[in-house]
Enzyme design. Structure first.
Site, short mmCIF file in Angstrom:
data_model
loop_
_atom_site.label_atom_id
_atom_site.label_comp_id
_atom_site.label_asym_id
_atom_site.label_seq_id
_atom_site.Cartn_x
_atom_site.Cartn_y
_atom_site.Cartn_z
N ASN A 31 -22.11 -17.95 66.60
CA ASN A 31 -23.10 -17.61 65.84
C ASN A 31 -23.10 -16.24 64.69
O ASN A 31 -24.28 -16.01 64.72
CB ASN A 31 -24.15 -17.46 67.47
CG ASN A 31 -24.90 -18.93 67.59
OD1 ASN A 31 -25.82 -18.93 67.52
ND2 ASN A 31 -24.41 -18.31 69.08
N HIS B 19 -29.52 -18.22 74.57
CA HIS B 19 -29.49 -18.66 75.93
C HIS B 19 -28.64 -20.06 75.44
O HIS B 19 -29.99 -20.68 74.85
CB HIS B 19 -29.98 -18.09 76.70
CG HIS B 19 -29.24 -18.62 78.58
ND1 HIS B 19 -28.25 -18.38 78.89
CD2 HIS B 19 -29.45 -19.91 78.80
CE1 HIS B 19 -28.58 -19.32 79.63
NE2 HIS B 19 -29.07 -20.09 80.24
N GLU C 104 -28.36 -24.13 68.14
CA GLU C 104 -28.55 -22.62 68.38
C GLU C 104 -28.15 -21.75 66.92
O GLU C 104 -28.90 -21.24 66.43
CB GLU C 104 -27.28 -22.33 68.68
CG GLU C 104 -27.11 -22.31 70.60
CD GLU C 104 -26.15 -21.98 71.69
OE1 GLU C 104 -25.86 -20.74 71.25
OE2 GLU C 104 -25.58 -22.67 72.35
N LYS D 137 -21.46 -9.11 79.16
CA LYS D 137 -22.07 -7.45 79.76
C LYS D 137 -23.27 -7.85 80.47
O LYS D 137 -23.95 -7.75 78.63
CB LYS D 137 -21.36 -6.75 79.26
CG LYS D 137 -20.14 -6.72 79.53
CD LYS D 137 -19.07 -6.81 80.82
CE LYS D 137 -17.62 -6.87 80.94
NZ LYS D 137 -17.23 -6.74 81.43
C1 GRF Z 1 -23.44 -19.70 73.58
O1 GRF Z 1 -23.85 -20.92 73.77
C2 GRF Z 1 -24.65 -18.54 73.69
O2 GRF Z 1 -26.09 -19.20 73.99
C3 GRF Z 1 -24.16 -17.86 74.80
O3 GRF Z 1 -23.33 -18.12 74.50
C4 GRF Z 1 -22.84 -18.90 73.38
C5 GRF Z 1 -21.79 -18.33 72.26
O4 GRF Z 1 -21.39 -18.80 71.83
N1 GRF Z 1 -24.67 -17.15 74.76
P1 GRF Z 1 -20.11 -18.20 69.78
O5 GRF Z 1 -19.52 -16.90 70.70
O6 GRF Z 1 -21.47 -17.89 68.78
O7 GRF Z 1 -19.85 -19.59 69.50
#
Ligand code: GRF
Length: 291
Positions: free
Chosen positions: A89, A185, A255, A167
């Site tokens: 992300n 999330h 996402e 965290k």
């Molecule tokens: C994602 O699925 C997000 O929703 C969750 O942790 C994951 C992080 O994935 N909070 P990345 O590190 O961005 O690939």
């Protein structure tokens, strides 16, 4: 896979409300084809920066408060991204900053795992990496909560984006950045969230529940896990023979799109707060509409 946007709550407006719904059914996620949107009905309403006069109903109204600085609306916003893992992300947001989808720049990467993929990516792109919280084994590496807040302020950070940061965010940071910390999330909150529900466990819980839809939720961060105000959601269908890994992959794909879209909106100061505390995104193409 079909993908549809959901909204933070359902609304009913009376016929004499100054806000009206444009559509009431689900629709594909593009800013111009939103599921449920609201429009001001008179030029006077459109010009007013005061909270709208309440109609003779209990329907919640949109408060015309823009979250963020009004002084320099075109200033690129400064973003701090928090990660604990691979940081896909984070990478998409960073790419969005480069390709013009996001009017901002990632100025800091914060992690509790200094060698994680997200931290490596930051270093290779010249983004400073901070460690938070202090590791028990190497406390000299990490920052205390007050040191973290000081550094974020020193860098002039406008928004904190949690992207797979595992965290709990300290209360000092929540209070120092009110309405300025977002988390993503991988399920449709308020279900399937809270302490201990992260990563693949979330997708297992969704499949075991029999829920037919999952998808990412982006929400503001408060002092608890996954309980802050919901800002945006996108629905992903759960298939009958899905494995948690397959579902996770499709949700992660959504996402990436949703987080860049939402970060683009916050950097353009398109978040508005309804008087009951629900945040809405102003449509870029039609500023009279919200989703
Ligand atoms: C994602 O699925 C997000 O929703 C969750 O942790 C994951 C992080 O994935 N909070 P990345 O590190 O961005 O690939």
């Amino acid at each position: 896979m079909e993908s549809r946007v959901l909204f933070s709550s359902q609304f009913n407006f009376p016929v004499n409300s100054p806000l009206k719904t444009r559509e009431t059914s689900f629709a594909p996620f593009t800013p111009s084809r939103n599921v449920l949107s609201f429009s001001f009905t008179s030029p006077a309403d459109r010009c007013s920066m005061r909270p709208l006069v309440k109609a003779a109903s209990s329907a919640p109204q949109i408060v015309a408060e823009v979250d963020g600085s009004r002084e320099e609306p075109r200033r690129r916003k400064k973003l701090a991204v928090f990660v604990s893992g691979g940081g896909s992300n984070f990478r998409k947001i960073h790419e969005g900053c480069s390709d013009g989808s996001v009017n901002g720049d990632v100025v800091l990467l914060v992690t509790n795992k200094k060698d994680c993929g997200g931290a490596e990516y930051a270093r290779s792109n010249g983004i400073p990496v901070l460690v938070f919280p202090k590791a028990k084994r190497e406390p000299s590496d990490g920052l205390s909560p007050s040191e973290l807040v000081d550094v974020l302020r020193k860098y002039g950070v406008d928004f904190v984006l949690l992207a797979g940061y595992l965290k709990l965010i300290p209360v000092e940071l929540v209070q120092a950045f009110p309405k300025r910390i977002l988390n993503i999330h991988p399920a449709l909150l308020p279900a399937f969230g809270g302490k201990g529900l992260y990563g693949i466990k979330v997708h297992k819980a969704v499949i075991e529940s029999g829920a037919r839809y999952s998808g990412p939720t982006i929400h503001f961060v408060d002092e608890e896990y996954d309980t802050g105000r919901i800002l945006a959601q996108s629905a992903v269908r759960v298939i009958a023979n899905d494995t948690p890994e397959e579902l996770a992959k499709r949700v992660l794909h959504e996402e990436h799109k949703l987080y860049v879209e939402v970060v683009g909106a916050i950097c353009e100061e398109r978040i508005k707060w309804r008087e009951d505390g629900v945040p809405l995104i102003q449509n870029k193409q039609n500023p009279d509409e919200y989703y």
